[in-house]
Design a protein around this motif. Structure first.
Motif, PDB file in Angstrom:
ATOM      1  N   CYS A  96      39.966  43.668  39.492  1.00 54.84           N
ATOM      2  CA  CYS A  96      39.717  42.733  40.593  1.00 54.84           C
ATOM      3  C   CYS A  96      39.852  41.294  40.114  1.00 54.84           C
ATOM      4  N   ILE A  97      40.512  40.506  40.902  1.00 54.62           N
ATOM      5  CA  ILE A  97      40.515  39.046  40.740  1.00 54.62           C
ATOM      6  C   ILE A  97      39.520  38.485  41.747  1.00 54.62           C
ATOM      7  N   ILE A  98      38.671  37.585  41.280  1.00 49.13           N
ATOM      8  CA  ILE A  98      37.766  36.859  42.171  1.00 49.13           C
ATOM      9  C   ILE A  98      38.190  35.403  42.150  1.00 49.13           C
ATOM     10  N   VAL A  99      38.552  34.865  43.302  1.00 49.28           N
ATOM     11  CA  VAL A  99      38.959  33.465  43.398  1.00 49.28           C
ATOM     12  C   VAL A  99      37.777  32.677  43.952  1.00 49.28           C
ATOM     13  N   GLY A 100      37.151  31.872  43.108  1.00 52.14           N
ATOM     14  CA  GLY A 100      36.000  31.075  43.514  1.00 52.14           C
ATOM     15  C   GLY A 100      34.799  31.360  42.630  1.00 52.14           C
ATOM     16  N   GLY A 101      34.260  30.299  42.012  1.00 55.84           N
ATOM     17  CA  GLY A 101      33.135  30.461  41.093  1.00 55.84           C
ATOM     18  C   GLY A 101      31.837  29.909  41.615  1.00 55.84           C
ATOM     19  N   GLY A 102      31.629  29.994  42.927  1.00 60.95           N
ATOM     20  CA  GLY A 102      30.338  29.643  43.517  1.00 60.95           C
ATOM     21  C   GLY A 102      29.410  30.840  43.472  1.00 60.95           C
ATOM     22  N   PRO A 103      28.279  30.796  44.172  1.00 62.72           N
ATOM     23  CA  PRO A 103      27.319  31.907  44.126  1.00 62.72           C
ATOM     24  C   PRO A 103      27.888  33.236  44.593  1.00 62.72           C
ATOM     25  N   ALA A 104      28.791  33.224  45.579  1.00 65.22           N
ATOM     26  CA  ALA A 104      29.386  34.487  46.048  1.00 65.22           C
ATOM     27  C   ALA A 104      30.276  35.094  44.977  1.00 65.22           C
ATOM     28  N   GLY A 105      31.174  34.284  44.422  1.00 65.37           N
ATOM     29  CA  GLY A 105      32.071  34.782  43.393  1.00 65.37           C
ATOM     30  C   GLY A 105      31.347  35.191  42.132  1.00 65.37           C
ATOM     31  N   LEU A 154      29.220  39.506  38.599  1.00 64.41           N
ATOM     32  CA  LEU A 154      28.091  40.150  37.918  1.00 64.41           C
ATOM     33  C   LEU A 154      28.023  41.632  38.268  1.00 64.41           C
ATOM     34  N   VAL A 155      28.113  41.947  39.547  1.00 70.76           N
ATOM     35  CA  VAL A 155      28.029  43.343  39.990  1.00 70.76           C
ATOM     36  C   VAL A 155      29.198  44.165  39.441  1.00 70.76           C
ATOM     37  N   LEU A 156      30.404  43.597  39.501  1.00 70.86           N
ATOM     38  CA  LEU A 156      31.571  44.333  39.017  1.00 70.86           C
ATOM     39  C   LEU A 156      31.568  44.449  37.497  1.00 70.86           C
ATOM     40  N   GLY A 157      31.071  43.423  36.815  1.00 69.13           N
ATOM     41  CA  GLY A 157      30.950  43.515  35.359  1.00 69.13           C
ATOM     42  C   GLY A 157      30.005  44.619  34.946  1.00 69.13           C
ATOM     43  N   ARG A 158      28.905  44.722  35.653  1.00 67.99           N
ATOM     44  CA  ARG A 158      27.932  45.781  35.356  1.00 67.99           C
ATOM     45  C   ARG A 158      28.477  47.157  35.729  1.00 67.99           C
ATOM     46  N   ALA A 159      29.474  47.187  36.618  1.00 65.23           N
ATOM     47  CA  ALA A 159      30.125  48.453  36.977  1.00 65.23           C
ATOM     48  C   ALA A 159      31.301  48.757  36.045  1.00 65.23           C
ATOM     49  N   ARG A 160      31.449  47.948  34.993  1.00 62.73           N
ATOM     50  CA  ARG A 160      32.466  48.134  33.958  1.00 62.73           C
ATOM     51  C   ARG A 160      33.886  47.944  34.491  1.00 62.73           C
ATOM     52  N   ARG A 161      34.019  47.086  35.471  1.00 66.84           N
ATOM     53  CA  ARG A 161      35.333  46.762  36.016  1.00 66.84           C
ATOM     54  C   ARG A 161      35.926  45.560  35.288  1.00 66.84           C
ATOM     55  N   LYS A 162      37.240  45.590  35.095  1.00 65.38           N
ATOM     56  CA  LYS A 162      37.942  44.464  34.486  1.00 65.38           C
ATOM     57  C   LYS A 162      38.143  43.379  35.554  1.00 65.38           C
ATOM     58  N   VAL A 163      37.532  42.249  35.314  1.00 72.91           N
ATOM     59  CA  VAL A 163      37.477  41.196  36.335  1.00 72.91           C
ATOM     60  C   VAL A 163      38.028  39.886  35.786  1.00 72.91           C
ATOM     61  N   ALA A 164      38.850  39.215  36.583  1.00 68.63           N
ATOM     62  CA  ALA A 164      39.269  37.845  36.295  1.00 68.63           C
ATOM     63  C   ALA A 164      38.577  36.942  37.307  1.00 68.63           C
ATOM     64  N   LEU A 165      37.625  36.150  36.832  1.00 66.98           N
ATOM     65  CA  LEU A 165      36.896  35.216  37.693  1.00 66.98           C
ATOM     66  C   LEU A 165      37.588  33.857  37.574  1.00 66.98           C
ATOM     67  N   ILE A 166      38.271  33.447  38.636  1.00 63.83           N
ATOM     68  CA  ILE A 166      39.082  32.232  38.607  1.00 63.83           C
ATOM     69  C   ILE A 166      38.380  31.129  39.401  1.00 63.83           C
ATOM     70  N   ASP A 167      38.196  29.984  38.736  1.00 63.08           N
ATOM     71  CA  ASP A 167      37.424  28.892  39.322  1.00 63.08           C
ATOM     72  C   ASP A 167      38.078  27.571  38.957  1.00 63.08           C
ATOM     73  N   ASN A 168      38.162  26.634  39.923  1.00 62.71           N
ATOM     74  CA  ASN A 168      38.754  25.327  39.629  1.00 62.71           C
ATOM     75  C   ASN A 168      37.705  24.275  39.267  1.00 62.71           C
ATOM     76  N   ASN A 169      36.447  24.696  39.163  1.00 62.88           N
ATOM     77  CA  ASN A 169      35.350  23.805  38.748  1.00 62.88           C
ATOM     78  C   ASN A 169      35.194  22.598  39.675  1.00 62.88           C
ATOM     79  N   GLN A 170      35.321  22.848  40.984  1.00 59.16           N
ATOM     80  CA  GLN A 170      35.105  21.799  41.974  1.00 59.16           C
ATOM     81  C   GLN A 170      34.141  22.296  43.044  1.00 59.16           C
ATOM     82  N   PRO A 171      32.869  22.520  42.663  1.00 59.43           N
ATOM     83  CA  PRO A 171      31.903  23.064  43.618  1.00 59.43           C
ATOM     84  C   PRO A 171      31.593  22.102  44.756  1.00 59.43           C
ATOM     85  N   ARG A 172      31.419  22.655  45.957  1.00 58.58           N
ATOM     86  CA  ARG A 172      31.128  21.824  47.136  1.00 58.58           C
ATOM     87  C   ARG A 172      29.792  21.108  47.013  1.00 58.58           C
ATOM     88  N   ASN A 173      28.826  21.717  46.306  1.00 53.21           N
ATOM     89  CA  ASN A 173      27.484  21.128  46.220  1.00 53.21           C
ATOM     90  C   ASN A 173      27.300  20.234  45.006  1.00 53.21           C
TER      91      ASN A 173
END
Length: 302
Positions: free
Chosen positions: A5-14, A19-38
């Motif tokens: 799974c690719i996750i696009v967005g590093g806010g609380p949802a992403g 976290l859930v997919l990592g604990r499920a032993r899934r290979k995950v690419a968490l992609i974030d541009n480091n520009q949070p709205r808050n």
């Protein structure tokens, strides 16, 4: 390498999805541009065990926890395009990299478009906010101004009376309130002003006064602004994902969009309420859907 799974967005949802997919032993690419709205927010509230945390500290703790799981990889980059292919999905970033995965979660959040009012931006996130549930407690019993340019203004005014009885409601030149609504608010001591707001005046992030188009001023120490919220996920517009009435991505209630294999989590789907705890919960639920769908697919293959 093809990720689960690719996750696009590093806010609380992403982050919570990772976290859930990592604990499920899934290979995950968490992609974030480091520009949070808050990023302008001085503190985030309403998230149990993290009430009052700064956005930067929240992200630091979250990434520290997520990256403990070896199957989760954090890639800080800007996504240029997303395409569906035989493997699932391929994303292309600003460095020319090509990243593929069997599933993709959009958790890109929203962008705030603030009213063009002089003096607003230096005060926003310090004494002017957008969410009473996030910052109403800190402004309790103060003389407040509310600037809202949509029909939500009546609801906003009623709700804010729980935090302060000294309210001035500004529609910034718009006429959304009916005569009956105005009379109802005025009976509660709420002042309604339908003039355009000329400027906010303050110092070091602290609001002091509001000036109107006719030159009159009122003294205020804080308040709330209702920004327009727009999608930031234009990178998938060509995929023609079905939208809901608010403009977010339609899902089946578990994060699945109208395109098989494409999921949506957080504000990007439901727009409001825009809070950390809601987004994180939605990220968790969507990640469980991804894991279940992958599990079913793998079970049938083997």
């Amino acid at each position: 390498m093809i990720y689960d799974c690719i996750i696009v967005g590093g806010g609380p949802a992403g982050l919570n999805a990772a976290l859930v997919l990592g604990r499920a032993r899934r290979k995950v690419a968490l992609i974030d541009n480091n520009q949070p709205r808050n990023a302008v927010t001085h503190a985030s509230h309403g998230f149990i065990t993290r009430d009052g945390v700064t956005p930067a500290e929240f992200r630091r703790i979250a990434y520290e926890e997520v990256l403990r799981y070896p199957s989760v990889e954090h890639i800080q980059t800007e996504i240029i395009s997303i395409n569906k292919n035989d493997s699932g999905f391929a994303v292309h970033d600003s460095f020319g990299r090509h990243i593929e995965a069997r599933r993709l979660i959009l958790a890109t959040g929203l962008k705030e478009v603030l009213p063009e009012i002089e003096g607003l931006r230096p005060l926003y996130g310090k004494s002017l906010f957008n969410c009473p549930y996030c910052d109403g407690w800190e402004l309790r019993d103060q003389p407040l101004v509310v600037v809202c340019e949509n029909p939500h203004v009546f609801h906003m005014a009623k709700m804010l009376l729980n935090w302060s009885k000294d309210l001035v409601i500004c529609t910034n030149g718009k006429t959304f309130l009916s005569d009956e609504q105005k009379k109802s608010l005025e009976a509660k001591g709420v002042v309604v002003n339908e003039q355009s707001v000329s400027s906010f005046m303050g110092h070091d992030g602290q609001l002091q006064a509001v000036r109107f188009a006719d030159g009159t001023e009122i003294l205020r120490t804080g308040g709330f602004i209702s920004p327009n919220l727009i999608q930031t996920a234009s990178i998938v517009d060509h995929l023609t994902v079905e939208r809901n009435d608010s403009g977010g991505f339609s899902t089946d209630g578990s994060g699945r969009t109208s395109i098989p294999g494409l999921y949506s989590a957080g504000d990007v789907s439901y727009f409001m309420p825009s809070q950390l705890v809601f987004a994180a919960a939605d990220g968790s639920r969507t990640a469980m859907s991804v894991n279940m769908d992958l599990t079913e697919e793998e079970f049938e293959l083997f």
